[in-house]
Write a protein that holds these residues in place. Structure first.
Motif, PDB file in Angstrom:
ATOM      1  N   ALA A  85      27.855  76.085 -47.029  1.00 23.27           N
ATOM      2  CA  ALA A  85      29.270  75.707 -47.108  1.00 23.27           C
ATOM      3  C   ALA A  85      29.565  74.541 -46.170  1.00 23.27           C
ATOM      4  CB  ALA A  85      30.152  76.908 -46.756  1.00 23.27           C
ATOM      5  N   LEU A  86      29.037  74.604 -44.954  1.00 22.49           N
ATOM      6  CA  LEU A  86      29.274  73.541 -43.971  1.00 22.49           C
ATOM      7  C   LEU A  86      28.649  72.230 -44.438  1.00 22.49           C
ATOM      8  CD1 LEU A  86      30.326  72.553 -41.276  1.00 22.49           C
ATOM      9  CD2 LEU A  86      28.292  73.523 -40.171  1.00 22.49           C
ATOM     10  N   VAL A  87      27.417  72.294 -44.936  1.00 16.44           N
ATOM     11  CA  VAL A  87      26.728  71.076 -45.413  1.00 16.44           C
ATOM     12  C   VAL A  87      27.468  70.477 -46.608  1.00 16.44           C
ATOM     13  CG1 VAL A  87      24.612  70.169 -46.449  1.00 16.44           C
ATOM     14  CG2 VAL A  87      24.461  71.792 -44.553  1.00 16.44           C
TER      15      VAL A  87
ATOM     16  N   ALA B  68      30.650  65.735 -48.050  1.00 19.82           N
ATOM     17  CA  ALA B  68      31.533  65.113 -49.046  1.00 19.82           C
ATOM     18  C   ALA B  68      32.885  64.694 -48.464  1.00 19.82           C
ATOM     19  CB  ALA B  68      31.754  66.074 -50.209  1.00 19.82           C
ATOM     20  N   ALA B  69      33.256  65.226 -47.291  1.00 17.15           N
ATOM     21  CA  ALA B  69      34.590  64.967 -46.725  1.00 17.15           C
ATOM     22  C   ALA B  69      34.612  63.670 -45.920  1.00 17.15           C
ATOM     23  CB  ALA B  69      35.009  66.138 -45.832  1.00 17.15           C
ATOM     24  N   GLY B  70      35.825  63.134 -45.744  1.00 15.64           N
ATOM     25  CA  GLY B  70      36.016  61.959 -44.900  1.00 15.64           C
ATOM     26  C   GLY B  70      35.877  62.329 -43.431  1.00 15.64           C
ATOM     27  N   LYS B  71      35.639  61.322 -42.614  1.00 23.90           N
ATOM     28  CA  LYS B  71      35.413  61.548 -41.170  1.00 23.90           C
ATOM     29  C   LYS B  71      36.599  62.233 -40.502  1.00 23.90           C
ATOM     30  CE  LYS B  71      32.149  60.584 -38.081  1.00 23.90           C
ATOM     31  NZ  LYS B  71      30.729  60.944 -38.274  1.00 23.90           N
ATOM     32  N   SER B  72      37.794  61.973 -40.993  1.00 25.21           N
ATOM     33  CA  SER B  72      38.999  62.548 -40.387  1.00 25.21           C
ATOM     34  C   SER B  72      39.054  64.068 -40.523  1.00 25.21           C
ATOM     35  CB  SER B  72      40.246  61.935 -41.024  1.00 25.21           C
ATOM     36  OG  SER B  72      40.276  62.199 -42.422  1.00 25.21           O
TER      37      SER B  72
ATOM     38  N   ASN C  93      22.127  72.223 -36.706  1.00 28.08           N
ATOM     39  CA  ASN C  93      21.259  71.715 -37.773  1.00 28.08           C
ATOM     40  C   ASN C  93      22.039  71.418 -39.053  1.00 28.08           C
ATOM     41  OD1 ASN C  93      19.073  71.934 -36.084  1.00 28.08           O
ATOM     42  ND2 ASN C  93      18.194  73.736 -37.070  1.00 28.08           N
ATOM     43  N   SER C  94      23.016  72.252 -39.364  1.00 31.34           N
ATOM     44  CA  SER C  94      23.828  72.044 -40.568  1.00 31.34           C
ATOM     45  C   SER C  94      24.650  70.766 -40.462  1.00 31.34           C
ATOM     46  CB  SER C  94      24.754  73.246 -40.793  1.00 31.34           C
ATOM     47  OG  SER C  94      24.020  74.431 -40.977  1.00 31.34           O
ATOM     48  N   ILE C  95      25.194  70.518 -39.287  1.00 32.12           N
ATOM     49  CA  ILE C  95      25.978  69.296 -39.073  1.00 32.12           C
ATOM     50  C   ILE C  95      25.093  68.068 -39.231  1.00 32.12           C
ATOM     51  CG2 ILE C  95      27.296  67.977 -37.364  1.00 32.12           C
ATOM     52  CD1 ILE C  95      28.202  70.739 -36.222  1.00 32.12           C
ATOM     53  N   GLU C  96      23.888  68.133 -38.680  1.00 33.33           N
ATOM     54  CA  GLU C  96      22.976  66.995 -38.794  1.00 33.33           C
ATOM     55  C   GLU C  96      22.535  66.787 -40.241  1.00 33.33           C
ATOM     56  OE1 GLU C  96      19.159  64.996 -36.545  1.00 33.33           O
ATOM     57  OE2 GLU C  96      19.660  67.074 -36.131  1.00 33.33           O
ATOM     58  N   GLN C  97      22.258  67.871 -40.937  1.00 34.96           N
ATOM     59  CA  GLN C  97      21.856  67.772 -42.344  1.00 34.96           C
ATOM     60  C   GLN C  97      22.975  67.171 -43.192  1.00 34.96           C
ATOM     61  OE1 GLN C  97      20.714  71.506 -44.128  1.00 34.96           O
ATOM     62  NE2 GLN C  97      20.523  70.629 -46.172  1.00 34.96           N
ATOM     63  N   ALA C  98      24.222  67.567 -42.920  1.00 34.97           N
ATOM     64  CA  ALA C  98      25.363  67.046 -43.673  1.00 34.97           C
ATOM     65  C   ALA C  98      25.544  65.547 -43.462  1.00 34.97           C
ATOM     66  CB  ALA C  98      26.640  67.782 -43.265  1.00 34.97           C
ATOM     67  N   ASN C  99      25.072  65.050 -42.339  1.00 33.13           N
ATOM     68  CA  ASN C  99      25.131  63.618 -42.043  1.00 33.13           C
ATOM     69  C   ASN C  99      23.842  62.894 -42.442  1.00 33.13           C
ATOM     70  OD1 ASN C  99      27.738  62.836 -40.398  1.00 33.13           O
ATOM     71  ND2 ASN C  99      27.141  64.864 -39.679  1.00 33.13           N
ATOM     72  N   PHE C 100      23.008  63.584 -43.259  1.00 30.73           N
ATOM     73  CA  PHE C 100      21.764  63.020 -43.788  1.00 30.73           C
ATOM     74  C   PHE C 100      20.803  62.588 -42.675  1.00 30.73           C
ATOM     75  CE2 PHE C 100      25.261  62.010 -46.734  1.00 30.73           C
ATOM     76  CZ  PHE C 100      24.886  62.821 -47.786  1.00 30.73           C
ATOM     77  N   LYS C 101      20.801  63.361 -41.582  1.00 33.04           N
ATOM     78  CA  LYS C 101      19.876  63.132 -40.474  1.00 33.04           C
ATOM     79  C   LYS C 101      18.997  64.365 -40.332  1.00 33.04           C
ATOM     80  CE  LYS C 101      22.071  59.309 -39.207  1.00 33.04           C
ATOM     81  NZ  LYS C 101      21.472  57.972 -39.327  1.00 33.04           N
ATOM     82  N   PHE C 102      17.714  64.142 -40.054  1.00 37.07           N
ATOM     83  CA  PHE C 102      16.787  65.269 -39.995  1.00 37.07           C
ATOM     84  C   PHE C 102      15.878  65.241 -38.765  1.00 37.07           C
ATOM     85  CE2 PHE C 102      17.895  64.537 -44.411  1.00 37.07           C
ATOM     86  CZ  PHE C 102      18.241  65.800 -44.850  1.00 37.07           C
ATOM     87  N   ASN C 103      16.006  64.184 -37.954  1.00 38.69           N
ATOM     88  CA  ASN C 103      15.133  64.070 -36.776  1.00 38.69           C
ATOM     89  C   ASN C 103      15.308  65.242 -35.818  1.00 38.69           C
ATOM     90  OD1 ASN C 103      15.644  61.476 -38.020  1.00 38.69           O
ATOM     91  ND2 ASN C 103      14.541  60.539 -36.349  1.00 38.69           N
ATOM     92  N   GLY C 104      16.580  65.536 -35.486  1.00 44.48           N
ATOM     93  CA  GLY C 104      16.852  66.606 -34.534  1.00 44.48           C
ATOM     94  C   GLY C 104      16.435  67.963 -35.054  1.00 44.48           C
ATOM     95  N   ILE C 105      16.620  68.185 -36.368  1.00 38.60           N
ATOM     96  CA  ILE C 105      16.217  69.456 -36.973  1.00 38.60           C
ATOM     97  C   ILE C 105      14.714  69.663 -36.796  1.00 38.60           C
ATOM     98  CG2 ILE C 105      16.121  70.789 -39.115  1.00 38.60           C
ATOM     99  CD1 ILE C 105      18.545  69.201 -40.089  1.00 38.60           C
ATOM    100  N   PHE C 106      13.971  68.585 -37.056  1.00 39.72           N
ATOM    101  CA  PHE C 106      12.514  68.667 -36.935  1.00 39.72           C
ATOM    102  C   PHE C 106      12.076  68.909 -35.493  1.00 39.72           C
ATOM    103  CE2 PHE C 106       8.668  66.087 -35.895  1.00 39.72           C
ATOM    104  CZ  PHE C 106       7.727  66.986 -36.403  1.00 39.72           C
TER     105      PHE C 106
END
Length: 456
Positions: free
Chosen positions: A68-70, A75-79, A140-153
């Motif tokens: 749900a968070l991802v 899909a949401a705007g930064k605001s 990890n969900s926040i990073e994934q939602a921003n299409f980043k995976f370095n920190g997750i790894f």
């Protein structure tokens, strides 16, 4: 330029997630390789049952929160990010408190039905692990939602490596391993991992001053079915081991767990591709519609099958050697179990991407119902077949329920997005020449050029 950027996203994200899954399975497998030799069959069986329960408890929270968070954050705007993240943390906190109470109450009961008094202490210490892992899931969900995976790894690598290091050092120094020590090390590893994850996610960690009831409703409304799906899926994957422990013995559960752990190696590509596909499918559903989703499903399943098939064939034909090498002579009864569990490995890519795609198009209730139905079928078959034919009954029950789930999923996908089963096979066979032409051939061309240049 845009096509190149998309290619880089898929390549980089795919590699990072495969590395993440590989490192997780590798360290888990390497730790298991040592534990199966250090612990007696009874203690290893108890550890297997403990891990089965904690896996389900983790799934309860991550299933309700993660997808749900991802989905909404990507899909949401930064605001809107502050409101979404704050609401998600609130739900996670409530679920964590509830789950801790359930674990504390259930620990004595589980220890009785499995005749393992030491499980009580393991579950009580695990509460600390659960708190830290909840924070990791959010980050990890926040990073994934921003299409980043370095920190997750990196965070996942640190968590797995630190636990494995303790097991390895204890084995080398001949330090007597108690199960309770392993849980304490899990807690320390989770705390360290959460600290690392925070460093990577802190720029995107935005909170609002007020908790939005609207976003709580949206996240919970979407997440309740994903939660049910996740828990049911975990139950489907662990109920066989838990029923073996109750109907036969913890040692029987441990023998089956060995086969499951080996087949988990096959699951690495599927896990990695699902993590990459989910945020992309959510966005592409909004922008391009179901046609793009159909292609994503067929292509991702075909690619996963191409990566999985060689491993399945190798493990099937050399299962005798693999079991003897990994677990030793005392687990020879795991050989036929491995051969049966490998058969449904070829169906897992279809099931995993089915859930990923349907969740991304908002059909979480459908996914939930299919997984629950498969789990109920698996539960019933396990009870009947284990009672009649013993340990092998668990393997056959899981195989039959997976085949049934696969058939239902394909019917639904055909109706929803006109998926073609034939196309997944075509993409599987196309993967090998495409991979060779796109990556292997240019690599050899560059190498050949360097050699010719050095000779001149």
């Amino acid at each position: 330029m845009e096509v190149k950027s998309k290619d880089n996203y898929w390549l980089k994200s795919g590699i990072l997630n495969i590395l993440q899954n590989f490192s997780g399975v590798f360290f888990g497998f390497a730790g298991f390789y040592i534990l199966v030799r250090v612990l007696n069959k009874q203690d290893f069986g108890i550890w297997t049952l403990f891990m089965s329960v904690t896996t389900i408890v983790e799934a309860i929270r991550s299933g309700l929160i993660q997808n749900a968070l991802v989905k909404y954050l990507s899909a949401a705007g930064k605001s809107e990010h502050g409101s979404i993240i704050s609401s998600s943390f609130f739900i996670s906190g409530m679920v964590t408190i509830f789950s801790i109470i359930v674990v504390a109450i259930s620990a004595p009961y589980l220890s009785r039905i499995w005749a393992s008094p030491q499980l009580i202490g393991l579950f009580y210490v695990y509460i600390l692990v659960y708190v830290f892992s909840g924070i990791i899931t959010q980050f990890n969900s926040i990073e994934q939602a921003n299409f980043k995976f370095n920190g997750i790894f990196i965070a996942g690598f640190i968590r797995q490596a630190s636990f494995f290091s303790f097991v390895l050092i204890s084995y080398v120094l001949k330090f007597k391993l108690e199960l309770i020590y392993l849980v304490w090390v899990q807690a320390v590893s989770a705390l360290l991992s959460a600290s690392i994850a925070y460093i990577f996610v802190r720029r995107n960690l935005i909170f609002s001053k007020n908790i939005s009831t609207e976003w709580i409703g949206k996240l919970f409304g979407y997440g309740k079915y994903a939660f049910g799906t996740s828990v049911s899926s975990m139950l489907s994957g662990t109920v066989d081991q838990m029923m073996l422990g109750a109907l036969l013995s913890p040692a029987a559960s441990g023998a089956f767990n060995i086969a499951v752990r080996i087949t988990n190696l096959i699951d690495i590509p599927g896990n990695a591709i699902a993590v990459v596909v989910f945020p992309q499918s959510s966005r592409r559903m909004e922008e391009e519609g179901k046609g793009a989703i159909k292609y994503l499903y067929e292509k991702s399943v075909g690619t996963t099958l191409a990566l999985v098939l060689p491993g399945v064939l190798f493990l099937y034909f050399f299962s005798d050697f693999v079991i003897h090498f990994i677990a030793g002579e005392k687990y020879v009864d795991s050989i036929p179990l491995l051969q049966v569990t490998l058969l449904y490995c070829l169906l897992i890519p279809y099931g995993r991407q089915f859930g990923t795609i349907l969740d991304s198009i908002g059909k979480t209730k459908t996914t939930f119902l299919v997984v629950v139905g498969t789990t109920v079928l698996n539960l019933g078959l396990n009870f009947v077949l284990i009672s009649r034919i013993g340990v092998m009954g668990a393997a056959y029950a899981t195989l039959i329920s997976n085949i049934a789930g696969f058939c239902v999923a394909q019917i639904i996908l055909k109706r929803e997005i006109d998926v073609s089963l034939r196309n997944t096979i075509v993409y599987m066979f196309k993967f090998y020449p495409e991979f060779f032409q796109k990556y292997i051939k240019p690599m050899f061309g560059k190498l050949s050029g360097q050699i010719n240049h050095s000779q001149k």
